[in-house]
Design an enzyme around this catalytic site. Structure first.
Site, PDB file in Angstrom:
ATOM      1  N   SER A   1       0.845  -1.188   0.000  1.00  0.00           N
ATOM      2  CA  SER A   1       0.000   0.000   0.000  1.00  0.00           C
ATOM      3  C   SER A   1       0.881   1.238   0.000  1.00  0.00           C
ATOM      4  CB  SER A   1      -0.901   0.005   1.240  1.00  0.00           C
ATOM      5  OG  SER A   1      -1.466   1.276   1.454  1.00  0.00           O
TER       6      SER A   1
ATOM      7  N   LYS B   1      -0.024  -3.462   4.975  1.00  0.00           N
ATOM      8  CA  LYS B   1      -0.888  -4.117   3.995  1.00  0.00           C
ATOM      9  C   LYS B   1      -0.121  -5.049   3.062  1.00  0.00           C
ATOM     10  CE  LYS B   1      -4.644  -3.639   2.998  1.00  0.00           C
ATOM     11  NZ  LYS B   1      -5.226  -2.559   2.186  1.00  0.00           N
TER      12      LYS B   1
ATOM     13  N   ASN C   1      -1.786  -6.650  -0.185  1.00  0.00           N
ATOM     14  CA  ASN C   1      -3.013  -6.797  -0.960  1.00  0.00           C
ATOM     15  C   ASN C   1      -2.944  -7.968  -1.934  1.00  0.00           C
ATOM     16  OD1 ASN C   1      -4.265  -4.415   0.123  1.00  0.00           O
ATOM     17  ND2 ASN C   1      -2.873  -3.203  -1.144  1.00  0.00           N
TER      18      ASN C   1
ATOM     19  N   ARG D   1     -21.489 -12.301 -47.059  1.00  0.00           N
ATOM     20  CA  ARG D   1     -20.333 -11.567 -46.525  1.00  0.00           C
ATOM     21  C   ARG D   1     -20.870 -10.400 -45.712  1.00  0.00           C
ATOM     22  NH1 ARG D   1     -15.685 -12.137 -49.702  1.00  0.00           N
ATOM     23  NH2 ARG D   1     -14.618 -10.790 -48.208  1.00  0.00           N
TER      24      ARG D   1
END
Length: 449
Positions: free
Chosen positions: A277, A283, A285, A316
């Site tokens: 973080s 942190k 994550n 087409r």
């Protein structure tokens, strides 16, 4: 100049891989167009349709370094297709033999055959990644075959399972995708050669012969009939990628939730600075899980776009075909990102068995309420047993009391189950059912595959 996350030098490796980007790059796409034109000329020369000298001239000039790429880009804007300026430049380069370039072919023959070659090579990467993911999942399932953990329903504790079972369910799905891929290839990896509207009229009676030999030259399956405006095989590949990455995203979602601070049963492979973080130093994550989920969502959206491209007009199409030019490469690029992150995740996943045990015990035995109910059912009837255990569960929660104390104090329960029996029933390891046997079934099926 990069303008999307897929080709960004900064974000690109979060959403895709170099190997997949190379396959769908402009440079490689044009190389394939030229290879197909050279192959067509060789085949037609071998069959006596065009002069051998023409085929030699075409092959010698069918190289990207021979083309003016800036002019090609400008002409593509006007023509609406990159094949037309490729053919124009190749024709000019071949001098008097230029009239034999693109003999009997149409733009979409070249582009569709090129897409088939791109898909063939891209699916090799997908297959390799799925194989590695399958191997890692098998190791996890075997290692944690008997490791009890909380099974969760509606995000709440349900009954105990084993982590091996959770992994084996993902493994079974991944191996189903590998089977789908084996079945898919013969249908999807087919070339295109039908001329203007699929009749091969420009080659007279030699059309099918040329098509057969061209497909051999390109190592592509031969189509039974032109598929210029029938795009089911392209859509099938897109949906295969959506299904496959969906399975990876389901697993990533579970691991992401297991990484929550309050749960802390699993974590992604450790790497210095990974998941950091910018403001909270503690942190870590979930990086791989987040990008697997994001890439899988992009693959699904592109699969939906490929389904839109199946609704085409006449022989087409006048627009839906062009959807594929964007959606198919992006589906493969997104899939490659999901597969890359899943390969790393499954190969280095960390599991905290101690924390799994602590979470099993967090509700004071309530996770084994069904075991108690089923033990009482033969004596009280299932309905009464369910009603009674539900009532006692609510009391344990309200009074913040150990479940076993509430159960042991109830006369209706104690009439049939003593404390020793209750202790055995409330041990989560005793109520994982046939989880371990189911893990073995998946591992054995995989071994026989």
């Amino acid at each position: 100049m990069a303008s999307t996350a897929f080709d960004s030098p900064i974000l690109g490796n979060l959403f895709s891989t170099d190997a997949m980007r190379r396959i769908f790059s402009d440079q490689y796409r044009i190389t394939i167009y030229l290879d197909i034109e050279a192959a067509l000329a060789r085949v037609e020369a071998r069959l006596g349709i065009i002069p051998a000298e023409a085929a030699e001239a075409i092959a010698s000039h069918a190289k990207t370094e021979s083309l003016d790429m800036d002019a090609l880009a400008r002409r593509t804007e006007v023509a609406g297709s990159p094949v037309i300026p490729v053919v124009d430049q190749l024709t000019a380069l071949c001098g008097k033999f230029g009239e034999y370039v693109h003999w009997g072919a149409t733009t979409q023959d070249i582009m569709d055959s090129a897409v088939a070659i791109q898909m063939r090579e891209a699916l090799v990467i997908v297959d390799d990644d799925l194989g590695a993911i399958s191997d890692s999942l098998a190791k996890l399932a075997r290692r944690y075959r008997d490791t009890p953990m909380a099974g969760r329903s509606m995000l709440q504790h349900a009954v105990p399972i084993t982590f091996g079972l959770k992994v084996a369910e993902v493994l079974a799905a991944v191996d189903r995708h590998r089977t789908r891929l084996d079945e898919l290839r013969p249908r999807a990896i087919i070339g295109q050669f039908g001329g203007a509207v699929g009749t091969l009229a420009s080659l007279g009676e030699r059309g099918l012969e040329v098509r057969r030999e061209l497909m051999k030259e390109l190592q592509l399956g031969e189509p039974a009939i032109a598929w210029h405006s029938h795009r089911d095989t392209i859509a099938e590949v897109g949906n295969f990628l959506a299904l496959t990455t969906g399975t990876l995203a389901k697993f990533a979602t579970d691991i992401k939730l297991m990484m929550q601070t309050e749960v802390a049963e699993a974590s992604e492979p450790a790497q210095a600075g990974r998941g950091a973080s910018s403001t909270m130093p503690q942190k870590r994550n979930p990086v791989a899980c987040s990008f697997i989920i994001a890439c899988a969502a992009l693959a699904r959206q592109n699969a939906a776009a490929l389904m839109e491209a199946t609704v085409q007009d006449h022989e087409r199409a006048s627009g839906p075909w062009m959807i594929e030019w964007v959606a198919l490469p992006e589906a493969f690029l997104a899939a490659s990102g999901a597969l890359f992150h899943a390969r790393n995740l499954t190969g280095g996943l960390h599991i905290d068995e101690k924390r799994m045990r602590e979470n099993l015990e967090a509700t004071g035995g309530l996770i084994s309420a069904e075991a108690v109910m089923m033990a009482l059912a033969p004596h009280l009837g299932r309905h009464r047993a369910h009603e009674l255990v539900a009532e006692l569960s609510r009391r344990a929660i309200a009074e913040r009391t150990s479940f076993i104390e509430i159960l042991a104090a109830d006369s209706e329960v104690s009439a049939h189950l003593d404390r020793a029996a209750l202790e055995k029933l409330l041990n989560p390891s005793n109520y994982v059912g046939l989880a371990s046997e189911m893990v073995d079934r998946i591992l054995n099926a995989r071994a026989s595959r």
